[in-house]
Design a protein around this motif. Structure first.
Motif, PDB file in Angstrom:
ATOM      1  N   LEU A  54     -15.603 110.360  -7.630  1.00 34.88           N
ATOM      2  CA  LEU A  54     -14.608 111.236  -7.462  1.00 34.88           C
ATOM      3  C   LEU A  54     -13.396 110.455  -7.421  1.00 34.88           C
ATOM      4  O   LEU A  54     -13.324 109.116  -6.865  1.00 34.88           O
ATOM      5  CB  LEU A  54     -14.813 111.962  -6.119  1.00 34.88           C
ATOM      6  CG  LEU A  54     -15.886 112.792  -5.759  1.00 34.88           C
ATOM      7  CD1 LEU A  54     -16.105 113.145  -4.587  1.00 34.88           C
ATOM      8  CD2 LEU A  54     -16.084 113.945  -6.779  1.00 34.88           C
TER       9      LEU A  54
ATOM     10  N   PHE B 223     -15.569 107.765  -3.792  1.00 32.71           N
ATOM     11  CA  PHE B 223     -14.335 108.202  -4.072  1.00 32.71           C
ATOM     12  C   PHE B 223     -13.357 107.026  -4.393  1.00 32.71           C
ATOM     13  O   PHE B 223     -13.785 106.192  -3.443  1.00 32.71           O
ATOM     14  CB  PHE B 223     -14.047 109.174  -2.984  1.00 32.71           C
ATOM     15  CG  PHE B 223     -12.681 109.725  -2.940  1.00 32.71           C
ATOM     16  CD1 PHE B 223     -12.183 110.761  -3.615  1.00 32.71           C
ATOM     17  CD2 PHE B 223     -11.562 108.893  -2.315  1.00 32.71           C
ATOM     18  CE1 PHE B 223     -10.903 111.151  -3.400  1.00 32.71           C
ATOM     19  CE2 PHE B 223     -10.303 109.440  -2.076  1.00 32.71           C
ATOM     20  CZ  PHE B 223      -9.986 110.313  -2.762  1.00 32.71           C
TER      21      PHE B 223
ATOM     22  N   GLY C  24     -15.030 115.345 -10.376  1.00 36.89           N
ATOM     23  CA  GLY C  24     -15.857 114.243 -10.485  1.00 36.89           C
ATOM     24  C   GLY C  24     -16.433 113.881 -11.938  1.00 36.89           C
ATOM     25  O   GLY C  24     -16.710 114.883 -12.474  1.00 36.89           O
TER      26      GLY C  24
ATOM     27  N   LEU D 260      -9.262 113.910   1.963  1.00 38.60           N
ATOM     28  CA  LEU D 260     -10.729 114.179   1.658  1.00 38.60           C
ATOM     29  C   LEU D 260     -11.545 114.830   2.536  1.00 38.60           C
ATOM     30  O   LEU D 260     -12.251 115.680   2.532  1.00 38.60           O
ATOM     31  CB  LEU D 260     -11.378 112.642   1.060  1.00 38.60           C
ATOM     32  CG  LEU D 260     -12.603 112.778   0.636  1.00 38.60           C
ATOM     33  CD1 LEU D 260     -12.587 113.686  -0.748  1.00 38.60           C
ATOM     34  CD2 LEU D 260     -13.192 111.437   0.227  1.00 38.60           C
TER      35      LEU D 260
ATOM     36  N   GLN E 255      -9.093 110.340  -6.621  1.00 43.92           N
ATOM     37  CA  GLN E 255      -7.810 111.228  -5.999  1.00 43.92           C
ATOM     38  C   GLN E 255      -7.083 111.919  -7.119  1.00 43.92           C
ATOM     39  O   GLN E 255      -6.449 111.208  -7.723  1.00 43.92           O
ATOM     40  CB  GLN E 255      -7.110 110.340  -5.011  1.00 43.92           C
ATOM     41  CG  GLN E 255      -5.819 110.799  -4.523  1.00 43.92           C
ATOM     42  CD  GLN E 255      -4.981 109.958  -3.863  1.00 43.92           C
ATOM     43  OE1 GLN E 255      -5.105 108.844  -3.456  1.00 43.92           O
ATOM     44  NE2 GLN E 255      -3.773 110.438  -3.189  1.00 43.92           N
TER      45      GLN E 255
END
Length: 151
Positions: free
Chosen positions: A97, A31, A76, A125, A99
């Motif tokens: 992934l 992420f 993603g 998250l 934000q």
């Protein structure tokens, strides 16, 4: 290799130290908070190794997004390893992934600093993925301490 799928949150300094860090988490997801993208953008100018690495990360990210096509990246993108990278291949790929939703960190942390924005995105998250462990990967000692404090 861990037993359960995890989400690793990469801090800017990790990517600026090793641009290939994106691809080193095997079947797990990675992420990137929006602030990490901003910091990479702000640090790509110049001839230092860190600046070159920031530019390389941007190229890797662009390749991944382009390979994903016109589909939404909200769920993603596959972490397809570039052919020129000589990394151990486990045959399993996670997702990258991003934000995609803003977070209101001022409620919990006061001053809107980059580290606090990253922490806010990590907390959001975790709320969105309660069954999946979320792990911060950072070379920043103070950010790791803050992360330990907020859980």
């Amino acid at each position: 290799m861990t037993q359960s799928k995890r989400i690793y949150v990469l801090d800017t300094n990790v990517l600026m130290h090793d641009p290939t860090a994106l691809f080193k988490f095997e079947e797990h997801d990675v992420f990137l908070p929006m602030m990490v993208l901003e910091e990479l953008d702000n640090n790509k100018k110049g001839q230092t190794e860190s600046a070159r690495n920031a530019r390389q990360v941007s190229r890797f990210l662009n390749e991944l997004v382009v390979a994903h096509g016109n589909r939404s990246i909200e769920g993603g993108v596959s972490l397809l390893r570039p052919n020129e990278l000589q990394l151990r291949d486990t045959g399993r790929l996670g997702r990258l992934l991003f934000q995609t939703k803003p977070t209101d960190i001022s409620k919990g942390f006061g001053t809107v600093l980059p580290d606090n924005q990253i922490l806010g995105s990590i907390l959001a998250l975790r709320v969105e993925n309660p069954a999946t462990p979320v792990v911060l990967v950072s070379k920043d000692i103070n950010l790791r301490i803050k992360a330990s404090i907020v859980g």
